[in-house]
Write an enzyme that holds these catalytic residues in place. Sequence first.
Site: not given
Length: 183
Positions: A24-25, A38, A46-48, A136, A138
């Site tokens: 997990d980042i 985005n 997602g990550v964002d 990009s 995901g």
Amino acid sequence: MNTAPDDSQVPSAPGPRLVLVRGDITEQQVDAVVNAANSSLLGGGGVDGAIHRRGGPEVLAACRELRASRYGRGLPTGRAVATTAGRLPARWVIHTVGPRYAQDDDRSALLASCYRESLRVADELGARTVAFPAVSAGIYGWPMADAARIAVATVRATPTAVEEVRFVLFDDRAYEAFAAQLP
């Protein structure tokens, strides 16, 4: 879930040491975490979404400031900008907007730019350790093997003072694609 670096550490001279982490980042204790953002900078999936949730209101407030000043129309694809990391265990979040994959339009230069620009921002901040997701790969649909190839090649080719780049990969498929790019 194991978030500690494993044996997939590759010394590269010159340049940063490349490390693969399955995990997990948002749990990485690094100077800077890269957000696959985005263009709105205001959170998403997602990550964002994970970075905004874990970072808390401080990250969103910093992003709103950027939108109110320099990036009124949003952060352009391939660019990067830093904010506080809020409640994350990192010092900064470097937001970068990856391109959406299109089979009939080669956008690989934009994807490479995300990594170069993020490292440029990391250098400006004085960051020595940086954690990247698979930008990009995901919801933006970039094929994982190609995303891994571009990420690793770009980081290796980019002059930087960053000492360690961690590619933090959420699942086995992503991890294996990045591992295939390391000698």
